[in-house]
Design an enzyme around this catalytic site. Structure first.
Site, PDB file in Angstrom:
ATOM      1  N   GLU A 167      -1.883   1.877 -13.969  1.00 14.54           N
ATOM      2  CA  GLU A 167      -0.920   1.251 -13.486  1.00 14.54           C
ATOM      3  C   GLU A 167       0.093   1.057 -14.296  1.00 14.54           C
ATOM      4  O   GLU A 167       0.404   0.103 -15.195  1.00 14.54           O
ATOM      5  CB  GLU A 167      -1.879  -0.514 -13.121  1.00 14.54           C
ATOM      6  CG  GLU A 167      -2.676  -0.132 -12.483  1.00 14.54           C
ATOM      7  CD  GLU A 167      -2.959  -1.609 -11.938  1.00 14.54           C
ATOM      8  OE1 GLU A 167      -3.709  -2.693 -13.108  1.00 14.54           O
ATOM      9  OE2 GLU A 167      -4.333  -1.960 -10.523  1.00 14.54           O
ATOM     10  N   GLU A 352      -8.448   1.108  -7.093  1.00 10.03           N
ATOM     11  CA  GLU A 352      -9.107  -0.306  -7.062  1.00 10.03           C
ATOM     12  C   GLU A 352      -8.748  -1.284  -5.901  1.00 10.03           C
ATOM     13  O   GLU A 352      -8.035  -1.341  -4.667  1.00 10.03           O
ATOM     14  CB  GLU A 352      -8.261  -0.791  -8.532  1.00 10.03           C
ATOM     15  CG  GLU A 352      -9.002   0.093  -9.914  1.00 10.03           C
ATOM     16  CD  GLU A 352      -8.212  -0.737 -10.653  1.00 10.03           C
ATOM     17  OE1 GLU A 352      -8.566  -1.899 -11.063  1.00 10.03           O
ATOM     18  OE2 GLU A 352      -7.985  -0.189 -11.418  1.00 10.03           O
TER      19      GLU A 352
HETATM   20  C1  BGC Z   1      -7.363  -3.077 -13.365  1.00  7.18           C
HETATM   21  C2  BGC Z   1      -8.442  -3.558 -13.999  1.00  7.18           C
HETATM   22  C3  BGC Z   1      -8.376  -5.398 -14.290  1.00  7.18           C
HETATM   23  C4  BGC Z   1      -8.560  -4.990 -12.607  1.00  7.18           C
HETATM   24  C5  BGC Z   1      -8.608  -6.417 -12.462  1.00  7.18           C
HETATM   25  C6  BGC Z   1      -6.162  -4.138 -12.269  1.00  7.18           C
HETATM   26  O1  BGC Z   1      -5.059  -4.376 -12.350  1.00  7.18           O
HETATM   27  O2  BGC Z   1      -7.107  -1.416 -13.161  1.00  7.18           O
HETATM   28  O3  BGC Z   1      -8.162  -2.489 -15.369  1.00  7.18           O
HETATM   29  O4  BGC Z   1     -10.054  -5.113 -14.291  1.00  7.18           O
HETATM   30  O5  BGC Z   1      -7.159  -4.918 -11.769  1.00  7.18           O
HETATM   31  O6  BGC Z   1      -7.798  -7.599 -13.064  1.00  7.18           O
END
Ligand code: BGC
Length: 450
Positions: A167, A352
């Site tokens: 990111e 994610e």
């Molecule tokens: C990040 C994580 C973070 C998650 C929730 C993502 O942007 O890679 O490190 O915990 O979002 O906020």
């Protein structure tokens, strides 16, 4: 709802974490400070003054945590390396004890039948490099490439999936423009320089991974589809700007070798001229692209909202998570097909996806029921099925996150885990969502259609 579709046997079913969010033991065995150690120890930077000093104590409990992954049925695990554990000065001498932690973790994963997916940079820059300008220093591309070489030489025989950066947009926007994340700068002139150096480091890192014999290599971006609140031309233009700033700022240079045309207008006099040759470095072919998806945003024109002059419009008809993100699964289908049509046939992973909802600090009678998270996961996995039915090449899914963890400046108050962590006792309790996900994995997604 999609027909009953099973995901292919080769599909990766994973969960994701990052080093600073789970490991703790931040100075153990010769590790040095990162910008997150400094930032979280600066009063007023995090909720309740929380730090990553202990986090989930994963550094000392990795064997137990890999056991929990195996119980879930995961066949992949996405984690990151703390650069300052391996190279305390950020470059130069390797700290073998720090490297040894990742060496053992990789072996533990492989012994459990879980493929390691390693991210080199998930926001914890060595403090020693920040002292030399960090992401503002053009030299960081070669510092990062050297670090990538060290890691591939050590683990390249066993790690099949390498990610350069997690990111880059968050690093620049949170760390250098609005200062909500480490290193906490608030400087509009710095943000585009940082973004550019992140992209150069990514390119140099890709070259280094390949030169050292690394297998699959790619980048992870967070994408948030932008939808206009109305069809007024001002709102449509604001939506375009918001999309350029967050979504295309990184992907266009990587795939097309140029920035979106909206960026000079967005940054105004803070927009620099970049050497043309930089784009040859940035534009390295990717073996895969990782997409982190949490939400979309509905956008209206707002001249006061610097720098993009766009504001988010709340959608009261939809649920929101504890981080104030609208739950909107259809946009995951849309974003996957948008990437597929705009950037071509690069294999995609959802690296994610997840949500913070309220879970009690301690399990009750050994249980943590989290129906909202189960619903969130189910609907987003269905959204991926729809994209795959439309012909998008999605090869895996990593839930965020394996464990409740240190949620950056929100500290321990926002729980994203499939597995509950009691931060007083370090007890782990798989939530109902973990059971749900295990069943999805076991049935290769057939259970989603029920
Ligand atoms: C990040 C994580 C973070 C998650 C929730 C993502 O942007 O890679 O490190 O915990 O979002 O906020």
């Amino acid at each position: 709802m999609p027909d009953v579709v099973r995901f292919p046997d080769s599909f990766l079913w994973g969960a994701a974490t990052s080093a600073h969010q789970i490991e703790g033991s931040v100075r153990a065995d010769g590790a040095a400070a990162s910008i997150w150690d400094r930032f979280s120890h600066t009063p007023g930077s995090t909720t309740n003054g929380d730090t990553g000093d202990v986090a989930c104590d994963h550094y000392r409990r990795s064997a137990q945590d890999v056991g929990l992954m195996r119980d879930l049925g995961l066949n992949a695990y996405r984690f990151s390396v703390a650069w300052a554990r391996v190279l305390p000065e950020g470059r130069g001498a390797v700290n073998q004890a720090g490297l040894g932690f990742y060496d053992r973790l990789v072996d533990q994963l492989l012994a459990a039948g879980i493929q390691p997916a390693l991210t080199l940079y998930h926001w914890d820059l060595p403090a020693a490099l920040d002292d030399q300008g960090g992401w503002l220093n053009r030299e960081i591309a070669s510092w990062f490439a050297d670090y990538a070489s060290v890691m591939v030489q050590a683990l390249g025989d066993r790690v099949g999936m390498w990610t350069t950066l997690n990111e880059p947009w968050v690093v620049a926007d949170g760390g250098y423009l609005f200062g909500k994340l480490a290193p906490g700068h608030r400087n509009r002139f710095e943000a585009p320089i940082v973004s550019h150096n992140l992209l150069r480091a990514h390119g140099a890192g890709m070259q280094a991974i390949r030169a050292a014999g690394g297998k699959q290599a790619g980048l992870v971006v967070n994408l948030e589809p932008k939808h206009p609140a109305t069809d007024r031309p001002e709102d449509v233009a604001a939506t375009q700007r918001a999309d350029a700033y967050m979504n295309r700022q990184y992907l266009d240079p990587v795939f097309f070798g140029q920035y979106p045309e909206e960026l000079p207008d967005i940054y105004g006099d803070a927009w620099p001229t970049f050497p043309a040759a930089d784009f040859d470095l940035i534009r390295q072919p990717l073996d895969f692209l990782g997409i982190n998806y949490y939400t979309r945003s509905v956008v209206r024109d707002d001249p006061a909202a610097w720098p993009v002059r766009a504001a988010r419009v709340t959608q009261p008809q939809h649920a929101y998570t504890l981080t104030d993100w609208e739950v909107y699964p259809p946009a995951l289908t849309d974003v996957l097909s948008w990437v597929h049509s705009r950037y071509g046939r690069v294999p995609l992973y959802v690296t994610e996806n997840g949500a913070a909802f309220y879970d009690a600090p301690a399990a009750i009678d050994g249980r943590v029921d989290d129906p909202l998270r189960v619903h969130y996961l189910r609907e987003h996995l269905r959204a991926i099925q729809v994209a795959m039915q439309q012909g998008v090449d999605v090869r895996g899914y990593f839930a965020w996150s394996l464990l409740d963890n240190f949620e950056w400046s929100a500290g321990y108050a926002k729980r994203f885990g499939l597995i509950h962590v009691n931060f007083i006792t370090q007890e782990r309790t798989p939530k109902a969502s973990a059971g749900f996900y295990a069943e999805v994995i076991r049935t290769r997604g057939a259970t989603l259609s029920r």
